[in-house]
Design a protein around this motif. Sequence first.
Motif, PDB file in Angstrom:
ATOM      1  N   ALA A 131       7.038   8.279 -12.507  1.00  0.00           N
ATOM      2  CA  ALA A 131       5.971   7.293 -12.377  1.00  0.00           C
ATOM      3  C   ALA A 131       5.846   6.873 -10.916  1.00  0.00           C
ATOM      4  CB  ALA A 131       6.248   6.069 -13.248  1.00  0.00           C
ATOM      5  N   SER A 132       4.649   6.400 -10.559  1.00  0.00           N
ATOM      6  CA  SER A 132       4.440   5.898  -9.204  1.00  0.00           C
ATOM      7  C   SER A 132       3.460   4.742  -9.229  1.00  0.00           C
ATOM      8  CB  SER A 132       3.941   7.000  -8.269  1.00  0.00           C
ATOM      9  OG  SER A 132       2.660   7.453  -8.655  1.00  0.00           O
ATOM     10  N   ILE A 133       3.488   3.961  -8.151  1.00  0.00           N
ATOM     11  CA  ILE A 133       2.651   2.775  -8.081  1.00  0.00           C
ATOM     12  C   ILE A 133       2.311   2.466  -6.631  1.00  0.00           C
ATOM     13  CG2 ILE A 133       4.638   1.215  -7.931  1.00  0.00           C
ATOM     14  CD1 ILE A 133       3.070  -0.768  -9.690  1.00  0.00           C
ATOM     15  N   LYS A 180      11.877   6.243  -4.959  1.00  0.00           N
ATOM     16  CA  LYS A 180      11.410   6.822  -3.708  1.00  0.00           C
ATOM     17  C   LYS A 180      10.293   5.994  -3.128  1.00  0.00           C
ATOM     18  CE  LYS A 180       8.424  10.216  -3.139  1.00  0.00           C
ATOM     19  NZ  LYS A 180       7.759  11.549  -3.153  1.00  0.00           N
ATOM     20  N   ALA A 181      10.282   5.904  -1.822  1.00  0.00           N
ATOM     21  CA  ALA A 181       9.172   5.274  -1.102  1.00  0.00           C
ATOM     22  C   ALA A 181       8.638   6.295  -0.097  1.00  0.00           C
ATOM     23  CB  ALA A 181       9.640   4.022  -0.374  1.00  0.00           C
ATOM     24  N   SER A 184       0.819  -1.214   0.000  1.00  0.00           N
ATOM     25  CA  SER A 184       0.000   0.000   0.000  1.00  0.00           C
ATOM     26  C   SER A 184       0.857   1.271   0.000  1.00  0.00           C
ATOM     27  CB  SER A 184      -0.923   0.020   1.216  1.00  0.00           C
ATOM     28  OG  SER A 184      -0.178   0.089   2.410  1.00  0.00           O
ATOM     29  N   VAL A 185       2.141   1.105   0.231  1.00  0.00           N
ATOM     30  CA  VAL A 185       3.049   2.256   0.234  1.00  0.00           C
ATOM     31  C   VAL A 185       3.276   2.710  -1.199  1.00  0.00           C
ATOM     32  CG1 VAL A 185       5.439   2.976   0.653  1.00  0.00           C
ATOM     33  CG2 VAL A 185       4.181   1.668   2.386  1.00  0.00           C
ATOM     34  N   VAL A 186       3.171   3.994  -1.413  1.00  0.00           N
ATOM     35  CA  VAL A 186       3.433   4.531  -2.738  1.00  0.00           C
ATOM     36  C   VAL A 186       4.944   4.517  -2.992  1.00  0.00           C
ATOM     37  CG1 VAL A 186       3.264   6.533  -4.266  1.00  0.00           C
ATOM     38  CG2 VAL A 186       1.414   6.022  -2.651  1.00  0.00           C
TER      39      VAL A 186
END
Length: 114
Positions: free
Chosen positions: A48-50, A95-96, A30-32
């Motif tokens: 980009a991110s997920i 990045k987190a 659940s962490v982006v």
Amino acid sequence: VQLQASGGGLVQAGGSLRLSCVASRTIHSSVVMGWYRQAPGKQREFVASIRSGRDPNYSDSVQGRFTISRDNAKNTLYLQMNSLKPEDTAVYYCKARIGSGDYWGQGTLVTVSS
């Protein structure tokens, strides 16, 4: 948590590269997590991110060419980059976002020659 990015290199325009970012410990799905880049003389920008349960997000400049993914079992984030252009040349950072804090990898250089 520590993030280790790798996979950068020199590639000709139109080529492909896959970046990896390994986390030192398990990061909940659940962490982006995301990729950013910084070209010479420019500010760092979003790529980009997920996160689980949502569609990935992409910047307009990479939409349709880059694909972000993650393998939670391997604590690894990926960025598949296809149809690379010279303007994609930059240092790429992963990045987190955990809680209220941002954790960055050290960056990996991607150079695209024309």
